[in-house]
Motif scaffolding. Structure first.
Motif, PDB file in Angstrom:
ATOM      1  N   ILE A 180     -38.544 -41.279   0.863  1.00  0.00           N
ATOM      2  CA  ILE A 180     -38.681 -41.765   2.241  1.00  0.00           C
ATOM      3  C   ILE A 180     -38.094 -40.781   3.242  1.00  0.00           C
ATOM      4  O   ILE A 180     -38.423 -40.819   4.432  1.00  0.00           O
ATOM      5  N   LEU A 217     -41.630 -37.593   4.832  1.00  0.00           N
ATOM      6  CA  LEU A 217     -42.869 -38.364   4.952  1.00  0.00           C
ATOM      7  C   LEU A 217     -44.086 -37.607   4.441  1.00  0.00           C
ATOM      8  O   LEU A 217     -45.074 -38.212   4.027  1.00  0.00           O
ATOM      9  N   SER A 274     -30.980 -54.571   2.599  1.00  0.00           N
ATOM     10  CA  SER A 274     -31.783 -54.438   3.823  1.00  0.00           C
ATOM     11  C   SER A 274     -31.980 -52.983   4.232  1.00  0.00           C
ATOM     12  O   SER A 274     -32.917 -52.659   4.973  1.00  0.00           O
ATOM     13  N   PHE A 294     -36.766 -59.235   2.649  1.00  0.00           N
ATOM     14  CA  PHE A 294     -37.943 -58.660   3.295  1.00  0.00           C
ATOM     15  C   PHE A 294     -39.046 -59.687   3.587  1.00  0.00           C
ATOM     16  O   PHE A 294     -40.091 -59.328   4.115  1.00  0.00           O
ATOM     17  N   PRO A 311     -35.319 -48.579   1.002  1.00  0.00           N
ATOM     18  CA  PRO A 311     -36.623 -48.203   1.561  1.00  0.00           C
ATOM     19  C   PRO A 311     -37.844 -48.792   0.844  1.00  0.00           C
ATOM     20  O   PRO A 311     -38.971 -48.408   1.162  1.00  0.00           O
ATOM     21  N   GLU A 358     -39.512 -51.486   1.091  1.00  0.00           N
ATOM     22  CA  GLU A 358     -40.516 -52.078   1.976  1.00  0.00           C
ATOM     23  C   GLU A 358     -41.210 -51.008   2.818  1.00  0.00           C
ATOM     24  O   GLU A 358     -42.430 -51.053   3.005  1.00  0.00           O
ATOM     25  N   ARG A 359     -40.454 -50.015   3.289  1.00  0.00           N
ATOM     26  CA  ARG A 359     -41.073 -48.945   4.073  1.00  0.00           C
ATOM     27  C   ARG A 359     -42.026 -48.118   3.215  1.00  0.00           C
ATOM     28  O   ARG A 359     -43.115 -47.731   3.672  1.00  0.00           O
ATOM     29  N   LEU A 360     -41.657 -47.874   1.985  1.00  0.00           N
ATOM     30  CA  LEU A 360     -42.545 -47.147   1.080  1.00  0.00           C
ATOM     31  C   LEU A 360     -43.817 -47.947   0.832  1.00  0.00           C
ATOM     32  O   LEU A 360     -44.931 -47.404   0.851  1.00  0.00           O
ATOM     33  N   ARG A 361     -43.658 -49.237   0.590  1.00  0.00           N
ATOM     34  CA  ARG A 361     -44.832 -50.097   0.328  1.00  0.00           C
ATOM     35  C   ARG A 361     -45.743 -50.153   1.548  1.00  0.00           C
ATOM     36  O   ARG A 361     -46.976 -50.074   1.417  1.00  0.00           O
ATOM     37  N   GLU A 362     -45.172 -50.261   2.729  1.00  0.00           N
ATOM     38  CA  GLU A 362     -45.974 -50.337   3.945  1.00  0.00           C
ATOM     39  C   GLU A 362     -46.780 -49.057   4.173  1.00  0.00           C
ATOM     40  O   GLU A 362     -47.868 -49.100   4.751  1.00  0.00           O
ATOM     41  N   ARG A 363     -46.254 -47.928   3.713  1.00  0.00           N
ATOM     42  CA  ARG A 363     -46.956 -46.651   3.879  1.00  0.00           C
ATOM     43  C   ARG A 363     -47.978 -46.411   2.774  1.00  0.00           C
ATOM     44  O   ARG A 363     -48.638 -45.369   2.746  1.00  0.00           O
TER      45      ARG A 363
END
Length: 332
Positions: A227, A230, A260, A299, A263, A265-270
Motif C-alpha cells: 500500500i 500505489l 483500523s 470495516f 490496509p 480494506e484499502r487494498l481490496r478497494e483498489r
C-alpha cells in the motif's frame, strides 16, 4: 454487532491459505507433549498459559522452542489433528498449511517422507470426520540460509503431488534477500509446485517486487506494505497476484498499531485480491472466526464481502481442479 450477526459470520464456510502448522499448535498441546517427553519449556508460556514473547524476533525464538517437543511423525500426526479441529470449529472447510522439513526430520529426505505420510494420514482422517480439507506447502526458513533452503526444496520436489502442492519461504524477512533463494524456488517450480513467499510484512514494497521478479511467485504471504507504493498495487491487480493477509498477526506484532490502521480494506478497494488468514493463531490470540468478526466490526464488511473473499481464496488455492470445484460448490 448483535449476537445473531456474529453467529452468522462464525458459521460462514471459510478458506485459509496462510497457516503455519507448528505455529497453530494449541499451547496446551505443546505443554502436554513437553510433559510427556520430560522437556522443559522455560519461558515459552505466560502465566495465563498462552505463548509468551515480546517482539517478532523473540516470537521466532519461542516458536522454535515450542517446536522442539515435536520429535516424531506421530507427534506431527497428533498436531495436525489438533490444529484441524480448531480450524473446523471456526468454519474452515479448506486450509493450506506451511510445513518445514527443517522441523520434520532436519531436512533429511527419508525422514521427511515419514513425517509427510503421518501428516497426510491425519489430515485425511480429519476430512472424513470434520469435513475440513488440508493441503501442504513446504517452506524453507529464510534465517536458516540458502543452503538449507535447497534441502527443503529437494524434499518438496521429491514429494510433490496431489497433497503436497506448493513451496514457499517464511522466517525473518530482515535476513538476506529474496533472490538468495532463487535456486530453491526454481527447483520447486520445475517439480510442478505452486509458489508463494513471505514479503512486505517487515520490509517495504521493494521486498514484494523482489519476490515477484526474483522468485516468480503467484501469491505473497502478507504483502500489506504494498500500500506504500500505489504503482506496485496496480501491478498486483494487473497480474492477479493474491495476498495472504493476516490482519490479527500484523496488529499483534506491531506492523500496524490497530486494526483500523490496517490496509486490507484499502487494498481490496483498489482491486487487489486479498484473502484472510490467521498465520499462527494461538500466538496472536485469534481464530478465523475472530478475524471475520473483527473485520466486520472495523470495516463494516457484510456476509457478501466475506463470501467473495472465501471464493477468492478457493480460486487461489494450490489444490487440484477437482478439489477446487468441490470447494466452490460448498461455498455456494
Amino acid at each position: 454487532m448483535d449476537e445473531e450477526r456474529i453467529a452468522a459470520l462464525r458459521a460462514l464456510p471459510k478458506v485459509e491459505l496462510h497457516l503455519h502448522l507448528e505455529g497453530a499448535a494449541p499451547p496446551a498441546f505443546i505443554r502436554g507433549l513437553g510433559q510427556e517427553k520430560s522437556v522443559r519449556l522455560d519461558g515459552v508460556f505466560a502465566e495465563d498459559g498462552s505463548y509468551a514473547y515480546t517482539d517478532f524476533n523473540h516470537f521466532l525464538t519461542i516458536y522454535e522452542a515450542a517446536t522442539s517437543v515435536l520429535r516424531s511423525p506421530d507427534d506431527y500426526a497428533r498436531l495436525t489433528l489438533a490444529v484441524l479441529e480448531k480450524s473446523a470449529e471456526s468454519g474452515v472447510i479448506y486450509s493450506e498449511t506451511f510445513l518445514s522439513p527443517d522441523f520434520c526430520g532436519g531436512g533429511d529426505l527419508g525422514a521427511w517422507r515419514e513425517y509427510l505420510h503421518a501428516m497426510r494420514e491425519a489430515s485425511e482422517a480429519a476430512e472424513r470426520t470434520m469435513g475440513i480439507t488440508l493441503r501442504g506447502i513446504v517452506t524453507c526458513v529464510r534465517h536458516f540460509g540458502p543452503e538449507r533452503a535447497k534441502r527443503a526444496a529437494l524434499c518438496a520436489a521429491e514429494t510433490a503431488g496431489d497433497w503436497l502442492v506448493g513451496f514457499g519461504m517464511a522466517g525473518d524477512e530482515n535476513r538476506g534477500s529474496q533472490k538468495d533463494f532463487a535456486y530453491s524456488f526454481d527447483m520447486a517450480r520445475e517439480a510442478g509446485l505452486r509458489l508463494t513467499s513471505h514479503a512486505g510484512e517487515w520490509r517495504g514494497p521493494r521486498e514484494i517486487s523482489d519476490a515477484l521478479d526474483d522468485l516468480r511467485v503467484e501469491r505473497i504471504g502478507h504483502g500489506v506494505r504494498a500500500i506504500e507504493d500505489l504503482a506496485l498495487v496496480d501491478k498486483l491487480v494487473e497480474n492477479g497476484i493474491v495476498l495472504e493477509v493476516c490482519p490479527g498477526s500484523n496488529v499483534t506484532l506491531g506492523v500496524y498499531p490497530r486494526l483500523s490502521a490496517h490496509p486490507i480494506e484499502r487494498l481490496r478497494e483498489r482491486g487487489v485480491k486479498v484473502t484472510v488468514a490467521t498465520d499462527d493463531p494461538p500466538f496472536f490470540h485469534t481464530t478465523m472466526a475472530d478475524e471475520y468478526e473483527r473485520l466486520a466490526k472495523t470495516f463494516g464488511w457484510d456476509e457478501e464481502v466475506f463470501a467473495q473473499i472465501a471464493r477468492t481464496s478457493a480460486e487461489a488455492a494450490f489444490c487440484d481442479e477437482d478439489t477446487r470445484a468441490a470447494l466452490l460448490k460448498r461455498l455456494g
